[in-house]
Design an enzyme around this catalytic site. Structure first.
Site, PDB file in Angstrom:
ATOM      1  N   SER A 187     -13.855  -4.892   7.490  1.00 13.28           N
ATOM      2  CA  SER A 187     -13.043  -4.432   6.375  1.00 13.28           C
ATOM      3  C   SER A 187     -13.952  -3.980   5.252  1.00 13.28           C
ATOM      4  O   SER A 187     -15.078  -4.470   5.098  1.00 13.28           O
ATOM      5  CB  SER A 187     -12.150  -5.577   5.893  1.00 13.28           C
ATOM      6  OG  SER A 187     -11.605  -5.279   4.628  1.00 13.28           O
TER       7      SER A 187
ATOM      8  N   CYS B 105      -5.253  -2.122  -1.695  1.00 17.90           N
ATOM      9  CA  CYS B 105      -6.218  -3.119  -2.180  1.00 17.90           C
ATOM     10  C   CYS B 105      -7.111  -2.529  -3.267  1.00 17.90           C
ATOM     11  O   CYS B 105      -7.608  -1.414  -3.140  1.00 17.90           O
ATOM     12  CB  CYS B 105      -7.064  -3.621  -1.027  1.00 17.90           C
ATOM     13  SG  CYS B 105      -6.116  -4.470   0.260  1.00 17.90           S
TER      14      CYS B 105
ATOM     15  N   CYS C 209      -2.699   3.358   2.738  1.00 18.49           N
ATOM     16  CA  CYS C 209      -3.509   2.316   3.354  1.00 18.49           C
ATOM     17  C   CYS C 209      -4.633   2.907   4.192  1.00 18.49           C
ATOM     18  O   CYS C 209      -4.623   4.081   4.534  1.00 18.49           O
ATOM     19  CB  CYS C 209      -2.645   1.380   4.199  1.00 18.49           C
ATOM     20  SG  CYS C 209      -3.525  -0.126   4.659  1.00 18.49           S
ATOM     21  N   ASP C 210      -5.564   2.043   4.582  1.00 18.05           N
ATOM     22  CA  ASP C 210      -6.865   2.437   5.110  1.00 18.05           C
ATOM     23  C   ASP C 210      -6.865   3.634   6.057  1.00 18.05           C
ATOM     24  O   ASP C 210      -7.499   4.645   5.807  1.00 18.05           O
ATOM     25  CB  ASP C 210      -7.509   1.251   5.830  1.00 18.05           C
ATOM     26  CG  ASP C 210      -7.778   0.092   4.887  1.00 18.05           C
ATOM     27  OD1 ASP C 210      -7.412   0.183   3.716  1.00 18.05           O
ATOM     28  OD2 ASP C 210      -8.348  -0.906   5.332  1.00 18.05           O
ATOM     29  N   LYS C 211      -6.202   3.520   7.203  1.00 19.51           N
ATOM     30  CA  LYS C 211      -6.304   4.567   8.226  1.00 19.51           C
ATOM     31  C   LYS C 211      -5.405   5.754   7.923  1.00 19.51           C
ATOM     32  O   LYS C 211      -5.596   6.844   8.468  1.00 19.51           O
ATOM     33  CB  LYS C 211      -5.951   4.013   9.616  1.00 19.51           C
ATOM     34  CG  LYS C 211      -6.736   2.784  10.006  1.00 19.51           C
ATOM     35  CD  LYS C 211      -8.227   2.980   9.833  1.00 19.51           C
ATOM     36  CE  LYS C 211      -8.982   1.672   9.971  1.00 19.51           C
ATOM     37  NZ  LYS C 211      -8.683   0.664   8.942  1.00 19.51           N
TER      38      LYS C 211
ATOM     39  N   GLU D  77     -11.203  -4.986  12.858  1.00 20.42           N
ATOM     40  CA  GLU D  77     -11.988  -5.428  11.726  1.00 20.42           C
ATOM     41  C   GLU D  77     -12.100  -6.948  11.756  1.00 20.42           C
ATOM     42  O   GLU D  77     -11.211  -7.631  12.244  1.00 20.42           O
ATOM     43  CB  GLU D  77     -11.349  -4.982  10.405  1.00 20.42           C
ATOM     44  CG  GLU D  77     -11.396  -3.479  10.212  1.00 20.42           C
ATOM     45  CD  GLU D  77     -10.793  -3.039   8.887  1.00 20.42           C
ATOM     46  OE1 GLU D  77     -10.212  -3.897   8.179  1.00 20.42           O
ATOM     47  OE2 GLU D  77     -10.899  -1.855   8.554  1.00 20.42           O
TER      48      GLU D  77
ATOM     49  N   ASP E 160      -3.792  -2.759   7.363  1.00 22.10           N
ATOM     50  CA  ASP E 160      -4.810  -3.681   7.842  1.00 22.10           C
ATOM     51  C   ASP E 160      -4.656  -5.088   7.291  1.00 22.10           C
ATOM     52  O   ASP E 160      -4.947  -6.065   7.983  1.00 22.10           O
ATOM     53  CB  ASP E 160      -6.199  -3.147   7.493  1.00 22.10           C
ATOM     54  CG  ASP E 160      -6.574  -1.940   8.338  1.00 22.10           C
ATOM     55  OD1 ASP E 160      -5.696  -1.442   9.075  1.00 22.10           O
ATOM     56  OD2 ASP E 160      -7.719  -1.491   8.263  1.00 22.10           O
TER      57      ASP E 160
ATOM     58  N   CYS F 194       0.810  -1.223   0.000  1.00 26.27           N
ATOM     59  CA  CYS F 194       0.000   0.000   0.000  1.00 26.27           C
ATOM     60  C   CYS F 194       0.842   1.271   0.000  1.00 26.27           C
ATOM     61  O   CYS F 194       0.471   2.270  -0.612  1.00 26.27           O
ATOM     62  CB  CYS F 194      -0.902   0.036   1.231  1.00 26.27           C
ATOM     63  SG  CYS F 194      -1.466  -1.550   1.824  1.00 26.27           S
TER      64      CYS F 194
END
Length: 577
Positions: free
Chosen positions: A479, A201, A129-131, A453, A88, A56
């Protein structure tokens, strides 16, 4: 653009570059190779979440160099720095996932501290990435500097047997393997090809959802979020972002001029129509909090309720971020929303122009494959739905993208687990029955701590072919890759004595995404009696360190699980000190 001698009398960097008293400070800049002219220019923080944890963020270091070229071209002096990321995909399914949501706050805090400590005048933030995406945007709004966000880009899809595959397929293949329907050799073959490049992702999971939010809310340049990480065009977007922040600085357009109630509503619309991650229901309120705007889970879900779902992306649909980019990206999606009157056009963007002005420049139309016309959507309501009832007085959230109406109503007996590990082991051993509602509690922000998650558990259910035959509710999170009837963010969380803490095996639970209901067949008197007898929150092993600190500070899920009072309580704005 800012060129020549800059008047720094109102810029933060004057505190470290101007006047005889700052000679020691300037000596440090000379030590790093800056010229007198460069020291006299505005300082722009170029913040990245680069690390070697996962694909990521692995390309962010290179992209930051391109941003710096743009800043220099605009008459600024870039100062690169990095912050942490917890990825994650690597943290999923074990104790490491407790660090994920807490990392969002750490990212925002460390970016804030770096900007404050060195008195930078503006920021370009790169995240993958996510956060790290909401964390970086939260810092921008908290500081209220001229700000441009840029996403590191998505991963390319893998290919196996003539089909695109993503990491979601690998998680679900684990469940197929456990069910005896997939050999270990086949699983190893899939894991080797599912993630073929740098990037986050590829489905409309949390990273790509929040990347779309960055454009829709106005902090990122139009179409900048779509190009996959390996594409060379990412460098052009990075250079343009560096130039754009200098334009914003010149015009004194700050992050809170961009992030407003209207622009947050635009962002929520884009999440809904793309079938985005339920985590947006957590991150949008948190970003709003930094601007002093009350934009809670209820507000987000109200927008989800009357927004059609018309962009066919994984996990509920067929396509990935690369396909959306090739179909015209977020600008075409927002153009479709405008056609049905669901976009506030007067919101300012990172270009300095309004959303309406930007959409006037978009020539492409919906392709009818990835982006359907908004007038003939995949479904009439958003891909994400809010729920409330006596089991979730503060609300909950569920993704229904790709589910038909008959799959959005579920009533069944509860099977209660005290944590995710217990639930995952039960799923592995098939210690559950078709028609049950699996309840996973003590996974909220404070009670977890960290609000993990549940992808490993939900993917295992899907892999076993049970994703549509059971439902799952939790005070934790899911997720963006989760599919099936999975309800998260149930509030109040078990740690605070919410109704989810009072459930027992066999209690009849109803989930109705069509009417927005999440309830248990118990009277108020029965719930009150159980609350009276409740023994209190479960003990945790996290009694020191960062997660202990996070648990002491974190607030309610419906408010974004934030850890400080926000802009409503502030007595100064960083840019004006």
């Amino acid at each position: 653009m800012l060129k020549g001698k800059t008047d720094k009398s109102r810029l933060p960097s004057r505190h470290v570059t101007e006047g005889p008293a700052r000679a020691p400070h300037r000596s440090y800049y000379y030590a790093m190779g800056l010229s007198e002219d460069e020291i006299a220019q505005p300082f722009v923080g170029v913040a990245t979440c680069w690390n070697e944890a996962a694909p990521c963020n692995i390309a962010l270091n290179r992209q930051a160099q391109a941003v710096k070229l743009g800043v220099k071209a605009g008459g600024g002096t870039p100062r690169e720095f990095t912050t942490i990321t917890v990825t994650d995909g690597i943290a999923m399914g074990h104790e490491g996932m407790r660090s994920s949501l807490a990392s969002r706050e750490a990212i925002a805090d460390t970016v804030e501290l770096t900007m404050r400590g060195h008195c930078y005048d503006a920021i370009v933030g790169l995240a993958g990435c996510d956060k790290s995406l909401p964390g970086m945007m939260m810092a921008m709004v908290r500081l209220n500097t001229p700000s441009v966000f840029i996403y590191g880009g998505s991963i390319l899809p893998g290919r196996l047997d003539g089909k695109d595959v993503t990491v979601q397929d690998v998680f679900e293949a684990v469940g197929q393997n456990q069910a005896g329907n997939l050999s270990e050799d086949a699983l190893r073959r899939l894991e080797r090809v599912a993630c073929p490049s740098a990037g986050a992702c590829g489905g409309q999971f949390t990273a790509n959802t929040m990347a779309c939010v960055s454009e829709a809310v106005g902090l990122a340049l139009p179409n900048s979020s779509g190009a996959p990480a390996p594409y060379e065009s990412r460098d052009q977007y990075a250079i343009a972002s560096g130039e754009a922040v200098m334009n914003l600085l010149d015009r004194n357009i700050r992050a809170r001029d961009v992030v407003t109630r209207k622009s947050l509503e635009n962002a929520a619309r884009v999440v809904a129509c793309t079938g985005g991650s339920t985590n947006a229901g957590l991150h949008l309120p948190a970003i709003a909090h930094e601007a002093g705007i009350e934009f809670f889970l209820d507000d987000v879900c109200e927008i989800f309720r009357d927004t059609p779902y018309f962009v066919d992306l994984k996990p509920g649909g067929q396509y990935v971020a690369k396909d959306l980019y090739e179909a015209g990206g977020v600008p075409v999606v927002m153009k479709e929303l405008r056609k049905i009157g669901l976009i506030h056009e007067d919101c300012v963007t990172a270009t300095g122009r309004s959303i309406g002005e930007e959409l006037d420049l978009v020539e492409r139309e919906a392709d009818g494959r990835v982006i359907h016309p908004a007038g003939t959507p995949i479904s009439e309501t958003g891909g994400v739905v809010g729920l409330k009832g006596n089991l979730a007085p503060e609300g909950a959230i569920v993704k229904v993208a790709g589910m038909d109406a008959s799959q959005q109503v579920f009533t069944g007996p509860a099977r209660v687990f005290e944590c995710e590990q217990d639930a995952f082991e039960a799923v592995q051993d098939r210690r559950y029955e078709e028609g049950e509602v699996i309840v996973i509690r003590n996974e909220g922000p404070a009670g977890g701590p960290g609000m993990r998650e549940m992808l490993s558990t939900t993917a295992a259910l899907s892999g076993q072919g049970m994703g549509k035959k059971v439902a799952l509710i939790t005070d934790g999170r899911f997720s963006g890759a989760t599919r099936g009837f999975c309800v998260g963010h149930v509030g109040p969380e078990a740690f605070h004595g919410g109704p989810i803490a009072l459930l027992r095996n066999g209690d009849s639970i109803t989930i109705n995404a069509l009417t927005g209901e999440l309830s248990v067949d118990l009277t108020e008197e029965e719930l009150a009696g159980r609350k009276e007898a409740w023994a209190g929150p479960s003990e945790t092993i996290y009694t020191s360190g960062a997660l202990w600190k996070y648990a002491q500070l974190v607030g309610e899920t419906y408010r974004g699980a934030v850890t400080h009072p926000g802009a409503q309580a502030e007595r100064h704005v960083y840019m004006d000190l």
